[in-house]
Scaffold this active site. Sequence first.
Site, PDB file in Angstrom:
ATOM      1  N   GLU A 228      -5.728   8.404  18.454  1.00 15.54           N
ATOM      2  CA  GLU A 228      -6.227   9.783  18.610  1.00 15.54           C
ATOM      3  C   GLU A 228      -7.280  10.088  17.541  1.00 15.54           C
ATOM      4  OE1 GLU A 228      -3.055   8.915  18.637  1.00 15.54           O
ATOM      5  OE2 GLU A 228      -2.384   9.453  20.660  1.00 15.54           O
TER       6      GLU A 228
ATOM      7  N   GLN B 110       0.835  -1.209   0.000  1.00 12.94           N
ATOM      8  CA  GLN B 110       0.000   0.000   0.000  1.00 12.94           C
ATOM      9  C   GLN B 110       0.869   1.258   0.000  1.00 12.94           C
ATOM     10  OE1 GLN B 110      -1.785   1.436   3.749  1.00 12.94           O
ATOM     11  NE2 GLN B 110      -3.772   1.216   2.772  1.00 12.94           N
ATOM     12  N   GLY B 111       0.657   2.119  -0.954  1.00 12.34           N
ATOM     13  CA  GLY B 111       1.403   3.379  -1.006  1.00 12.34           C
ATOM     14  C   GLY B 111       0.476   4.547  -0.776  1.00 12.34           C
TER      15      GLY B 111
ATOM     16  N   SER C 195      -4.781   6.197  13.698  1.00 16.94           N
ATOM     17  CA  SER C 195      -4.233   6.176  15.065  1.00 16.94           C
ATOM     18  C   SER C 195      -5.356   6.279  16.117  1.00 16.94           C
ATOM     19  CB  SER C 195      -3.254   7.335  15.257  1.00 16.94           C
ATOM     20  OG  SER C 195      -3.975   8.545  15.330  1.00 16.94           O
TER      21      SER C 195
ATOM     22  N   SER D 222       0.579   6.565   2.744  1.00 17.75           N
ATOM     23  CA  SER D 222       1.215   7.557   3.626  1.00 17.75           C
ATOM     24  C   SER D 222       2.487   8.137   3.001  1.00 17.75           C
ATOM     25  CB  SER D 222       1.602   6.916   4.960  1.00 17.75           C
ATOM     26  OG  SER D 222       0.503   6.260   5.527  1.00 17.75           O
TER      27      SER D 222
ATOM     28  N   GLU E 112     -12.831  -4.233   6.304  1.00 23.47           N
ATOM     29  CA  GLU E 112     -12.379  -5.192   7.308  1.00 23.47           C
ATOM     30  C   GLU E 112     -13.056  -4.922   8.660  1.00 23.47           C
ATOM     31  OE1 GLU E 112     -11.548  -7.936   7.953  1.00 23.47           O
ATOM     32  OE2 GLU E 112      -9.438  -8.388   8.111  1.00 23.47           O
TER      33      GLU E 112
HETATM   34  C1  LIG Z   1       4.464  -0.290  11.310  1.00 24.15           C
HETATM   35  C2  LIG Z   1       3.677   0.588  10.400  1.00 24.15           C
HETATM   36  C3  LIG Z   1       3.255   0.107   9.173  1.00 24.15           C
HETATM   37  C4  LIG Z   1       2.557   0.922   8.291  1.00 24.15           C
HETATM   38  N1  LIG Z   1       2.235   0.451   7.044  1.00 24.15           N
HETATM   39  C5  LIG Z   1       1.723   1.295   6.107  1.00 24.15           C
HETATM   40  C6  LIG Z   1       1.549   0.888   4.751  1.00 24.15           C
HETATM   41  O1  LIG Z   1       1.804  -0.270   4.390  1.00 24.15           O
HETATM   42  N2  LIG Z   1       1.128   1.802   3.853  1.00 24.15           N
HETATM   43  C7  LIG Z   1       0.821   3.077   4.188  1.00 24.15           C
HETATM   44  O2  LIG Z   1       0.419   3.839   3.317  1.00 24.15           O
HETATM   45  N3  LIG Z   1       0.963   3.497   5.478  1.00 24.15           N
HETATM   46  C8  LIG Z   1       1.420   2.648   6.439  1.00 24.15           C
HETATM   47  N4  LIG Z   1       1.620   3.085   7.729  1.00 24.15           N
HETATM   48  C9  LIG Z   1       1.388   4.495   8.038  1.00 24.15           C
HETATM   49  C10 LIG Z   1       0.258   4.772   8.998  1.00 24.15           C
HETATM   50  O3  LIG Z   1      -0.980   4.692   8.369  1.00 24.15           O
HETATM   51  C11 LIG Z   1       0.536   6.168   9.585  1.00 24.15           C
HETATM   52  O4  LIG Z   1       1.696   6.047  10.399  1.00 24.15           O
HETATM   53  C12 LIG Z   1      -0.614   6.686  10.392  1.00 24.15           C
HETATM   54  O5  LIG Z   1      -1.678   7.025   9.557  1.00 24.15           O
HETATM   55  C13 LIG Z   1      -0.194   7.937  11.215  1.00 24.15           C
HETATM   56  O6  LIG Z   1       0.371   8.880  10.384  1.00 24.15           O
HETATM   57  P1  LIG Z   1       1.797   9.553  10.700  1.00 24.15           P
HETATM   58  O7  LIG Z   1       2.763   8.454  11.003  1.00 24.15           O
HETATM   59  O8  LIG Z   1       2.116  10.482   9.601  1.00 24.15           O
HETATM   60  O9  LIG Z   1       1.584  10.337  12.044  1.00 24.15           O
HETATM   61  P2  LIG Z   1       0.864  11.760  12.195  1.00 24.15           P
HETATM   62  O10 LIG Z   1      -0.381  11.776  11.405  1.00 24.15           O
HETATM   63  O11 LIG Z   1       1.866  12.823  11.946  1.00 24.15           O
HETATM   64  O12 LIG Z   1       0.490  11.727  13.731  1.00 24.15           O
HETATM   65  C14 LIG Z   1       1.443  11.984  14.759  1.00 24.15           C
HETATM   66  C15 LIG Z   1       0.679  11.979  16.083  1.00 24.15           C
HETATM   67  O13 LIG Z   1      -0.282  13.025  16.088  1.00 24.15           O
HETATM   68  C16 LIG Z   1      -1.600  12.481  16.324  1.00 24.15           C
HETATM   69  N5  LIG Z   1      -2.568  13.225  15.492  1.00 24.15           N
HETATM   70  C17 LIG Z   1      -2.504  13.457  14.161  1.00 24.15           C
HETATM   71  N6  LIG Z   1      -3.584  14.156  13.756  1.00 24.15           N
HETATM   72  C18 LIG Z   1      -4.358  14.338  14.854  1.00 24.15           C
HETATM   73  C19 LIG Z   1      -5.611  14.986  15.076  1.00 24.15           C
HETATM   74  N7  LIG Z   1      -6.301  15.533  14.092  1.00 24.15           N
HETATM   75  N8  LIG Z   1      -6.124  14.966  16.344  1.00 24.15           N
HETATM   76  C20 LIG Z   1      -5.440  14.388  17.361  1.00 24.15           C
HETATM   77  N9  LIG Z   1      -4.232  13.780  17.213  1.00 24.15           N
HETATM   78  C21 LIG Z   1      -3.705  13.755  15.972  1.00 24.15           C
HETATM   79  C22 LIG Z   1      -1.508  11.044  15.874  1.00 24.15           C
HETATM   80  O14 LIG Z   1      -2.476  10.242  16.523  1.00 24.15           O
HETATM   81  C23 LIG Z   1      -0.099  10.664  16.316  1.00 24.15           C
HETATM   82  O15 LIG Z   1      -0.075  10.361  17.681  1.00 24.15           O
HETATM   83  C24 LIG Z   1       2.266   2.255   8.659  1.00 24.15           C
HETATM   84  C25 LIG Z   1       2.676   2.743   9.915  1.00 24.15           C
HETATM   85  C26 LIG Z   1       3.377   1.936  10.777  1.00 24.15           C
HETATM   86  C27 LIG Z   1       3.812   2.490  12.099  1.00 24.15           C
END
Ligand SMILES: Cc1cc2nc3c(=O)[nH]c(=O)nc-3n(C[C@H](O)[C@H](O)[C@H](O)COP(=O)(O)OP(=O)(O)OC[C@H]3O[C@@H](n4cnc5c(N)ncnc54)[C@H](O)[C@@H]3O)c2cc1C
Length: 398
Positions: free
Chosen positions: A385, A126-127, A383, A129, A244
Amino acid sequence: MDLRFTSEEIAFRAEVRDFFESNLPPDIRRKQVLGQRLAKEDIVNWQRILNKKGWACPLWPVEYGGTGWDAVRYFIFKEESYRAYAPDALSHNITQSGPVICAFGTPEQKEFFLPKLRNMDIWMCQGFSEPGSGSDLASLKTRAVREGDHYIINGQKLWTTNGHRADWMYGLVRTSTDGKKQAGISYLLIDMKSPGVQVRPVVTLDNDHHTNETFFENVKVPVSNLIGEENKGWSIAKFALGNERAGIAKVGLSKARLALVKALAQRVEADGRPLAESPRFREKMALIETELKALEITNMMVVAAMAKGGSKQDPRTSVLKLKGSELQQATTELMLEVAGPHAMANQHEFLEARTGETVGPDWAGTSSPNYYFNRAVSIFGGSSEIQHNIVAKAVLGL
Ligand SMILES: Cc1cc2nc3c(=O)[nH]c(=O)nc-3n(C[C@H](O)[C@H](O)[C@H](O)COP(=O)(O)OP(=O)(O)OC[C@H]3O[C@@H](n4cnc5c(N)ncnc54)[C@H](O)[C@@H]3O)c2cc1C
């Protein structure tokens, strides 16, 4: 609402249980019980066994290989799958890209991709993020510019799980910067072998390579790989998120892990008696078991509503994701406690390398990497949150 299973559903459960008991290869089961990482061949092998049985892609329309089960049967299937320690299907093939291609693909796309996805002849990643675009996914910047019958892709994806093992990516790319940010996104299938695609590992806390960063430099993708209409990718991606829901809490997984914890705690000593008899440990177990039961009932309520034709976007599923993640994490924490000093994975590798002997019981060494990796379940797939925000808005009306 009646949450009891009907006699047909009970018979269905027995059939599924029997199938898992007779068909799950013992070496795969053993790896799952011990919490070991599965090889790609293990996942492929199991998926092909399911495919032969006709259970490879339960949620797809029947004409493309789906089972036609309602949400209750799918829930039972998932429960039994965890109970048997069977591997999860590769979600990127089975619950994400597959249903999207069934719903929005052209006849040619369906013919090429669906049989291969079902049988794991190809492996999707999946691409979605990107750096800075995770929770706020619609802000993604990876650009796809149309030139004749191709798009030229430039940009970067992050957290591409299995990107290093995948043949194809289903990705979201920006095809327009006009109007609302959601309105300029398209859903593309990208061959990972295309020139200009570069995959670099991101090693996670468990010291393993699950996920990656993926770079695109002038990558040529045929327009025929576009799913649905250009700039309509956002709604397509949202469609897949609803898929899912019945299994999102992974209640069965936490139940199976808890049962294992209970059994192992009988074998491990703490202060001269089995850990399972320690009042503090029993208190923790009881708390988690109670919460798990409550989650199971909530899960069944959502599933019962879905089986009656309720919306796939039921906001209660956010409660399931939230609480389900917490309980998966809590059970891995308990496992860590049972493993005690043998949970120190680094010490394991170090001592085993020096002595050439296994240190501690065979299940203990994986408990700390699994504990660390499970910290991520409250991040990916939305997440905690973000789930809190959805619950506050949709359920509590805040
Ligand atoms: C092990 C792992 C595997 C993954 N696999 C994939 C994959 O295969 N393909 C893919 O596309 N993505 C993948 N992801 C990405 C995943 O979907 C994102 O990490 C997730 O959506 C959070 O985005 P971010 O990491 O940019 O954090 P951010 O969005 O920057 O969030 C940082 C923190 O701020 C909080 N936050 C953000 N916005 C808000 C808000 N509006 N209100 C309150 N709190 C907030 C979040 O909860 C978090 O604690 C994976 C992530 C991990 C850790």
